[in-house]
Design a protein around this motif. Structure first.
Motif, PDB file in Angstrom:
ATOM      1  N   LYS A  53       5.788  25.912  27.542  1.00 22.04           N
ATOM      2  CA  LYS A  53       6.518  24.678  27.442  1.00 22.04           C
ATOM      3  C   LYS A  53       6.297  23.418  28.214  1.00 22.04           C
ATOM      4  CE  LYS A  53      10.979  26.940  26.327  1.00 22.04           C
ATOM      5  NZ  LYS A  53      10.677  26.405  24.969  1.00 22.04           N
ATOM      6  N   GLU A  54       5.405  23.836  29.487  1.00 20.76           N
ATOM      7  CA  GLU A  54       4.925  22.773  30.305  1.00 20.76           C
ATOM      8  C   GLU A  54       3.287  22.554  30.186  1.00 20.76           C
ATOM      9  OE1 GLU A  54       6.503  24.050  34.196  1.00 20.76           O
ATOM     10  OE2 GLU A  54       8.410  24.657  33.422  1.00 20.76           O
ATOM     11  N   ILE A  55       2.693  23.275  29.983  1.00 21.67           N
ATOM     12  CA  ILE A  55       1.230  23.039  30.373  1.00 21.67           C
ATOM     13  C   ILE A  55       0.324  22.921  28.926  1.00 21.67           C
ATOM     14  CG2 ILE A  55      -0.960  24.203  31.305  1.00 21.67           C
ATOM     15  CD1 ILE A  55       0.695  25.254  33.565  1.00 21.67           C
ATOM     16  N   MET A  56       0.766  23.860  27.945  1.00 22.78           N
ATOM     17  CA  MET A  56       0.092  23.911  26.823  1.00 22.78           C
ATOM     18  C   MET A  56       0.233  22.381  25.967  1.00 22.78           C
ATOM     19  SD  MET A  56       0.247  27.451  24.890  1.00 22.78           S
ATOM     20  CE  MET A  56      -0.080  26.928  23.108  1.00 22.78           C
ATOM     21  N   PRO A  57       1.426  21.780  26.123  1.00 19.07           N
ATOM     22  CA  PRO A  57       1.552  20.561  25.346  1.00 19.07           C
ATOM     23  C   PRO A  57       0.538  19.474  25.948  1.00 19.07           C
ATOM     24  CG  PRO A  57       3.731  21.396  25.591  1.00 19.07           C
ATOM     25  CD  PRO A  57       2.816  22.267  26.607  1.00 19.07           C
ATOM     26  N   LYS A  58       0.358  19.702  27.199  1.00 19.52           N
ATOM     27  CA  LYS A  58      -0.440  18.645  27.825  1.00 19.52           C
ATOM     28  C   LYS A  58      -1.959  18.600  27.265  1.00 19.52           C
ATOM     29  CE  LYS A  58       1.324  19.039  32.482  1.00 19.52           C
ATOM     30  NZ  LYS A  58       0.886  18.943  33.709  1.00 19.52           N
ATOM     31  N   TYR A  59      -2.319  19.714  26.952  1.00 22.69           N
ATOM     32  CA  TYR A  59      -3.737  20.108  26.618  1.00 22.69           C
ATOM     33  C   TYR A  59      -4.150  20.529  25.196  1.00 22.69           C
ATOM     34  CZ  TYR A  59      -4.203  19.934  31.704  1.00 22.69           C
ATOM     35  OH  TYR A  59      -4.227  19.471  32.964  1.00 22.69           O
TER      36      TYR A  59
END
Length: 86
Positions: A53-59
């Motif tokens: 939810k928090e880290i994967m969408p950034k990268y």
């Protein structure tokens, strides 16, 4: 970090480079979610829900952990369940 130009005009960063960038940045800031193991030969996702939810969408474009795992497998990464590196 080298980038590859696509013929359509966009710039894309290969998955292993994105992975290294994510582990470098998030591993120091959010080591309770994802980070390197002490020996530095492997990484661990400690909180899969927070990771997706928090880290994967950034990268990454994918938002499912199984898609991320499939991408890791494609590049030769293997899940460690036993031994000194687990």
């Amino acid at each position: 970090i080298g980038f590859v130009r696509k013929k359509t005009g966009g710039v894309t960063q290969p998955f292993p480079e994105k992975l290294m960038e994510m582990l470098t940045k998030e591993g120091s800031n959010r080591s309770m979610v994802v980070g390197w193991l002490p020996h530095g030969r492997a990484f661990i996702v400690r909180k899969p829900l927070a990771f997706t939810k928090e880290i994967m969408p950034k990268y990454f474009r994918q938002s499912k952990l199984t898609s991320f795992q499939r991408q890791l497998n494609l590049y030769g990464f293997r899940r460690m369940t036993q031994g000194a590196d687990a």
